[in-house]
Motif scaffolding. Structure first.
Motif, short mmCIF file in Angstrom:
data_model
loop_
_atom_site.label_atom_id
_atom_site.label_comp_id
_atom_site.label_asym_id
_atom_site.label_seq_id
_atom_site.Cartn_x
_atom_site.Cartn_y
_atom_site.Cartn_z
N LEU A 259 0.75 -1.19 0.13
CA LEU A 259 -0.01 0.01 -0.06
C LEU A 259 0.89 1.23 0.02
N GLY A 260 2.01 1.17 0.91
CA GLY A 260 3.08 2.25 0.79
C GLY A 260 3.52 2.65 -0.51
N GLY A 261 3.72 1.53 -1.24
CA GLY A 261 4.48 1.55 -2.76
C GLY A 261 3.47 2.47 -3.48
N GLU A 262 2.12 1.88 -3.46
CA GLU A 262 1.21 2.40 -4.38
C GLU A 262 0.97 3.97 -3.98
N MET A 263 1.07 4.27 -2.83
CA MET A 263 0.77 5.89 -2.23
C MET A 263 1.92 6.64 -2.80
N LEU A 264 3.29 6.01 -2.88
CA LEU A 264 4.35 6.59 -3.55
C LEU A 264 4.11 7.04 -4.99
N TYR A 265 3.54 5.92 -5.72
CA TYR A 265 3.31 6.16 -7.12
C TYR A 265 2.38 7.33 -7.40
N ILE A 266 1.39 7.54 -6.49
CA ILE A 266 0.35 8.26 -6.84
C ILE A 266 0.87 9.79 -6.30
N LEU A 267 1.62 9.76 -5.40
CA LEU A 267 2.15 11.13 -4.66
C LEU A 267 2.83 11.80 -5.87
N ASP A 268 3.76 10.66 -6.27
CA ASP A 268 5.04 11.10 -7.25
C ASP A 268 4.24 11.85 -8.64
N GLN A 269 3.02 10.95 -9.09
CA GLN A 269 2.42 11.54 -10.18
C GLN A 269 1.73 12.91 -9.97
N ARG A 270 1.25 12.96 -8.71
CA ARG A 270 0.54 14.38 -8.43
C ARG A 270 1.52 15.34 -8.31
N LEU A 271 2.78 15.15 -7.85
CA LEU A 271 3.84 16.00 -7.86
C LEU A 271 4.25 16.52 -8.84
N ARG A 272 4.13 15.68 -9.95
CA ARG A 272 4.23 16.01 -11.47
C ARG A 272 3.39 16.68 -12.04
#
Lengths: 346, 379
Positions: free
Chosen positions: B13-26
């Motif tokens: 779940l933490g990994g998925e969270m990082l994927y999504i945050l990374d996408q939103r930051l960009r």
């Protein structure tokens, strides 16, 4: 739902099934194995269904042409500990003079009258020698004569002596034969005099133990596993049918353990088997298959023929049973599905 | 069920969270150095040794509500701010993605490969920080130690435990709908074609043997699917070809991440029942949170101006609208542990727990739990 091999209808063994109206469930089915129990009551033209949701199990009474008649939810009895206990299996046990409903959980074993109305017996599991990383639970339920056998996480099989009526149930024996958690237990419904082997137990390592019941149960044969669990097992006229985690179904001679047939039946782990006299196999690959078994009179071997394949779209099947003694109808449950799917022969 | 499930659940779940945050930051055009700081801070908090120690202790899974609180805290261990609507959406996306990955694992053991895919990608996100990379590698080691020797049966129990945790979750994700991974009713598409799991034969063959063990007859049958043999097994080493694509970053192409709330209405009955019934777990869950959060060391940012709001929606109006229209039964009823004064707060929490432990009597525990919850809301 399209019959997978409808082009093979010229093949004498092939059968056609059509989808009947589903039975709605209060709660979806949990991703367990053998997650459907069926009790046929032909005299009253009723069928009982039992499905585990998670912390609760649902019992339904169903008459063929009508809506579900009665519903009951059962919960696992709270024992020591604080999390809500999860149920592993619910199963009707047909004994010579009575029918009991058995519910196994992470706390212990509960036995009810067949409609689930009154609990007649409670056995708390002893987690004494479990290490902190081991899950403690009971799983695997079958009736053998006037005994009910229940499997446990340690591999031990508990044998309960059931009186003709009343709550005076006694734990009479603990069978040692397995070292890993029991997955399923099957008994031979025929139980003729020439059936010496009348019970088979299966575990997470794929090991099968074949027993003869009696005042004391006797271990007759061991059939070793091959690195995958055996989640579901059936016994019919001296033949063991075992479904494995790699999608294979194997048929063995119960008394000797000799392998008769190996079927590459499914593409995912098998979750349920039933025998009625045909063999039904269901797996996480969304398929349910029906197989015709026959023993040729001269030879001692077994012939298997594929009769029907049913794809339950986008459903990881977790339970499947025949609904009548001739095997002309069957029911299926699936993970996350809040209904029991029904199919009957055309 | 299995008491070894939490590390796998948390890390994936933490990994998925990082994927999504990374996408939103960009998507929000956050400057590179700020974006890197966000990800570095979250990853280093997630893989903190003390936290990992707590995580890997054998324990049962707690509710989705309790787990969400941990991620809320984790996200705010960085300089981003997420309001409730965005946090809800983030958690929805994380849980649906991992549910899909667990369901689609060919073998139960493959959930470990999914975890390794997430760790491999996390290492890619923080590749310029050797200290944090080391923390991730250590966790890899720990995973191998704990899970490397488990049997197929034990992995099957872990899988069943995870699926029970995710039962009845049918939130629809537009990226899944577009890729035809999810149906319009929220159920996942289960293909009946492709490679079989490693160790499984392609279905379609019946082999019959005589009493001497000699194969006497072979018959083919039509099984209905369109399967092929598995090409090779994925690697469980620190570096290697995982073969499995589940758990890799599906957001790397810039795609919007919308969710639809209405898809969950079908199983309303079972969901509402669970949220209405008084939660006897409250106290145990708080203990769990105190332990885990106590293990989370968070640094206060030196410059309060450095914090900025991250939005999981395309516009602020959408975010407001989402907060207003979120169905009651899907609200997580978050235990509002405020992000400021973190260290102090968790110590306070642990102390409060301690006080209540001593005088605990079984009958009173439910009301004590309620008192505790009320107290925490006031903090």
């Amino acid at each position: 739902m399209v019959a997978a091999d409808s082009e093979g209808s010229k093949d004498p063994g092939a059968r056609m099934f059509r989808r009947e109206r589903s039975i709605p469930l209060r709660g979806s089915a949990a991703a367990l194995c053998n997650n459907l129990s069926v009790l046929q009551l032909p005299v009253r033209n009723l069928t009982h269904f039992g499905v585990v949701h998670g912390p609760s199990a649902q019992l339904l009474s169903f008459a063929p042409e009508g809506l579900p008649l009665a519903q009951r939810q059962l919960h696992a009895k709270e024992g020591a500990g604080v999390s809500p206990p999860l149920i592993t299996q619910v199963h009707w046990c047909v004994l010579p003079f009575r029918v009991l409903l058995v519910l196994t959980s992470h706390r212990g074993i509960q036995m009810f009258e067949s409609d689930g109305s009154i609990m007649v017996y409670w056995h708390a599991l002893d987690s004494g020698d479990a290490s902190p990383v081991q899950a403690v639970f009971a799983r695997g339920i079958a009736a053998s004569g006037h005994f009910i056998c229940v499997g446990t996480w340690s591999g031990r099989v508990l044998v309960f002596d059931i009186p003709a009526k009343g709550p005076n149930i006694v734990l009479s024996e603990e069978l040692a034969g397995h070292q890993t958690p029991i997955t399923d237990i099957a008994t031979d419904p025929a139980q003729g005099q020439d059936c010496v082997a009348d019970m088979v137990t299966a575990d997470d390592s794929g090991l099968l133990c074949v027993w003869r019941s009696g005042p004391e149960f006797k271990l007759l044969t061991r059939i070793p596993g091959f690195g995958v669990p055996c989640p579901s097992v059936q016994l019919w006229q001296g033949t063991v049918a075992a479904g494995y985690g790699n999608g294979q179904v194997r048929l063995y001679e119960a008394s000797t353990g000799t392998l008769h047939v190996q079927i590459n039946a499914h593409a995912r782990a098998i979750c349920a088997l039933d025998l009625a006299p045909e063999l039904l196999s269901a797996a996480e690959d969304t398929f349910v298959h029906i197989w015709k078994l026959s023993r040729s009179p001269e030879s001692v071997s077994i012939e298997v023929e594929h009769c029907h394949g049913e794809c339950v779209p986008d459903t990881q099947v977790c339970g499947a049973r025949f609904c009548d003694p001739s095997g002309s109808s069957f029911a299926v449950t699936g993970y996350d599905l809040a209904e029991i799917l029904r199919f009957s022969s055309m | 069920m299995s008491v070894r499930t939490l590390p796998l659940l948390f890390l994936n779940l933490g990994g998925e969270m990082l994927y999504i945050l990374d996408q939103r930051l960009r998507a929000q055009n956050v400057p590179g150095d700020k974006a890197r700081k966000v990800l570095n801070d979250i990853v280093s908090t997630m893989f903190n040794r003390k936290f990992m120690e707590e995580l890997f202790k054998p324990q049962e899974l707690y509710s989705k509500k309790a787990l969400r609180t941990v991620y809320d805290r984790l996200a705010h261990a960085s300089i981003i701010r997420l309001n409730q609507a965005s946090m809800d959406k983030l958690y929805d996306l994380m849980t649906v993605a991992f549910k899909y990955q667990v369901l689609m694992c060919p073998r139960p053991k493959d959930v470990l490969l999914v975890t390794f895919n997430h760790l491999d990608a996390i290492k890619g996100l923080i590749r310029d920080s050797p200290a944090i990379l080391n923390q991730v590698d250590e966790t890899f080691q720990q995973l191998t130690e704990v899970y490397g020797g488990l049997s197929a049966g034990e992995f099957q129990l872990i899988r069943q435990t995870l699926l029970i945790f995710f039962q009845d979750l049918h939130i629809r994700v537009s990226i899944f709908l577009k890729d035809r991974v999810q149906n319009s009713n929220g159920r996942f598409v289960l293909p009946v074609s492709g490679p079989v799991p490693w160790g499984t034969e392609v279905p379609g063959l019946i082999r019959m043997f005589n009493s001497k063990g000699e194969e006497v007859k072979t018959v083919e049958f039509k099984h209905g699917g369109n399967y092929v043999a598995a090409p090779k097994e994925g690697s469980f080493e620190l570096y290697g070809d995982r073969v499995l694509k589940l758990g890799t970053n599906m957001y790397s192409v810039n795609r919007p991440v919308e969710t639809h709330m209405s898809g969950a209405s079908k199983n309303l009955a079972s969901q509402t029942q669970e949220s209405i019934a008084p939660n006897p777990l409250a106290k145990e869950e708080l203990n769990f949170l105190a332990r885990l959060l106590g293990g989370m060391e968070t640094k206060k940012p030196s410059d309060p101006e450095a914090r900025f709001r991250l939005n999981l929606f395309a516009t602020e109006e959408e975010e407001e609208q989402a907060a207003l229209t979120r169905p009651e039964e899907l609200s997580y009823e978050v235990i509002n542990i405020q992000a400021t004064q973190d260290q102090q707060r968790s110590e306070e929490l642990a102390r409060i727990m301690g006080e209540f432990e001593i005088t605990d009597a079984p009958r009173q525990s439910a009301s004590k739990g309620d008192d505790l919850l009320a107290m925490m809301d006031e903090l």
